[in-house]
Design an enzyme around this catalytic site. Sequence first.
Site, PDB file in Angstrom:
ATOM      1  N   SER A 126       0.837  -1.202   0.000  1.00 49.13           N
ATOM      2  CA  SER A 126       0.000   0.000   0.000  1.00 49.13           C
ATOM      3  C   SER A 126       0.871   1.250   0.000  1.00 49.13           C
ATOM      4  O   SER A 126       1.966   1.263   0.575  1.00 49.13           O
ATOM      5  CB  SER A 126      -0.857  -0.023   1.270  1.00 49.13           C
ATOM      6  OG  SER A 126      -1.479   1.217   1.476  1.00 49.13           O
ATOM      7  N   TYR A 151      -2.056  -1.031  10.913  1.00 47.12           N
ATOM      8  CA  TYR A 151      -2.296  -1.549   9.560  1.00 47.12           C
ATOM      9  C   TYR A 151      -1.104  -1.237   8.653  1.00 47.12           C
ATOM     10  O   TYR A 151      -0.548  -2.121   7.991  1.00 47.12           O
ATOM     11  CB  TYR A 151      -3.584  -0.958   8.965  1.00 47.12           C
ATOM     12  CG  TYR A 151      -3.693  -1.229   7.481  1.00 47.12           C
ATOM     13  CD1 TYR A 151      -4.031  -2.499   7.015  1.00 47.12           C
ATOM     14  CD2 TYR A 151      -3.408  -0.235   6.538  1.00 47.12           C
ATOM     15  CE1 TYR A 151      -4.083  -2.768   5.657  1.00 47.12           C
ATOM     16  CE2 TYR A 151      -3.459  -0.492   5.179  1.00 47.12           C
ATOM     17  CZ  TYR A 151      -3.797  -1.762   4.738  1.00 47.12           C
ATOM     18  OH  TYR A 151      -3.837  -2.017   3.385  1.00 47.12           O
ATOM     19  N   LYS A 155       2.032  -3.687   6.680  1.00 47.74           N
ATOM     20  CA  LYS A 155       2.476  -3.703   5.273  1.00 47.74           C
ATOM     21  C   LYS A 155       3.983  -3.515   5.197  1.00 47.74           C
ATOM     22  O   LYS A 155       4.663  -4.164   4.404  1.00 47.74           O
ATOM     23  CB  LYS A 155       1.740  -2.608   4.474  1.00 47.74           C
ATOM     24  CG  LYS A 155       0.247  -2.854   4.313  1.00 47.74           C
ATOM     25  CD  LYS A 155      -0.049  -4.121   3.529  1.00 47.74           C
ATOM     26  CE  LYS A 155      -1.516  -4.475   3.491  1.00 47.74           C
ATOM     27  NZ  LYS A 155      -1.814  -5.798   2.948  1.00 47.74           N
TER      28      LYS A 155
END
Length: 339
Positions: A126, A151, A155
């Site tokens: 992302s 979150y 990644k």
Amino acid sequence: MQKILVTGGLGYIGSHTVVELQNTGFEVIIIDNLSNSSLDVIEGITNITKSSPVFVKLDLRFKKDVEQFFDQHNDIEGIIHFAASKSVGESIENPLLYYENNLNTLIYLLKECKKHRINNLIFSSSCTVYGEPDSLPITEDAPVKKAISPYGNTKQISEEIISDMCSVSELKSISLRYFNPIGAHSSAEIGELPIGVPQNLVPFITQTAVGLRDYLSIFGNDYPTPDGTCIRDYIHVVDLAKAHVVALQRLLINKMNIPLEIFNVGTGRGCSVLEIVNAFEKVTDQKLNYKIVDRRSGDVVAVYADIQKANEILGWKSERTMEEALSSAWKWEQKIRNL
Ligand code: NAD
Ligand code: WQD
């Protein structure tokens, strides 16, 4: 036909990618635990491609189940790993859920890759790994900033785990850093299915237009941008799905320069929240209720991709316009509300 495992293949980006894979001639097997998707998606995929993917309901957090799956399927040539939890806000509330679901699942998959000599992996990363960029457009070698959410951290850590495994095994991987995916398949057979109140801009807009929400809150119009609202790189989900196919083909024909390659997947164009709202009103020929409210904490001012690397090395670039994406999102919203 080469068999490709798509984890999270019933989700938003996964389902569009399964369509593109099947249309290109790959055989697809999907793993999904249905935590953020529904079995109806299989019908949507089948209606578009006239071919039904194999589906295995499985939760990748359960190591024994993952091992058993790979023992039973010994002809998988590549994996596209979408399965993860993706809400930034939820990850701040419940970090362990995110570390468990986004990291354990990857670790279990990588163990099986090593054991069964599956050496081709595409990972869903992302643009969130970049944080607030120092310069725009942002290139793949821009520094990865300290993550603002668990979150985002998952990644970053995932890319590191994959990189470490690439250097001690035969694994080759492509990490695709998505910018802001929007839109739906033009057939309106598949699209985004947010559970509860949508966090992302476009599903919130379409739910407002359809009457499910009273108004869209625009989070701040006092940013240092031309119209004061934040700027993002909104990419049509079908273009994003196609990027996975070309990345997979690159892995399978072993054209990699280094064992882990990273690509931005965006349009290269920055677009403000108000531009999205205005474009939505234009393509749907209706007024959207919205209010300007306070900034949302954690939002970066502006981010959009430098897409030269994907263009030159993958031979990929986005083809669909933001207007097409908004129009498809609207068609999808109307379809699921039976309008
Ligand atoms: P999504 O929630 O629609 O799809 C994820 C799918 O994975 C869902 O179908 C869910 O049921 C499944 N899943 C989750 N945990 C699982 C588990 N433990 N076992 C098996 N299945 C599981 O999300 P999406 O928007 O399609 O995102 C796909 C990937 O792309 C994610 O890794 C996400 O972090 C990443 N990503 C998404 C965006 C975005 O804005 N949508 C942007 C950048 C990166
Ligand atoms: C876009 C713009 C909001 C909702 C998130 C994740 C990121 C990535 C993509 C997974 C922002 C504004 C939004 C609303 C608004 N996901 N907005 N009113 O925050 O760029 O990125 O999804 O990896 O990690 O953070 O996307 O769609 O939430 O917001 O004004 O109701 O729309 O402020 O400027 P974001 P978004």
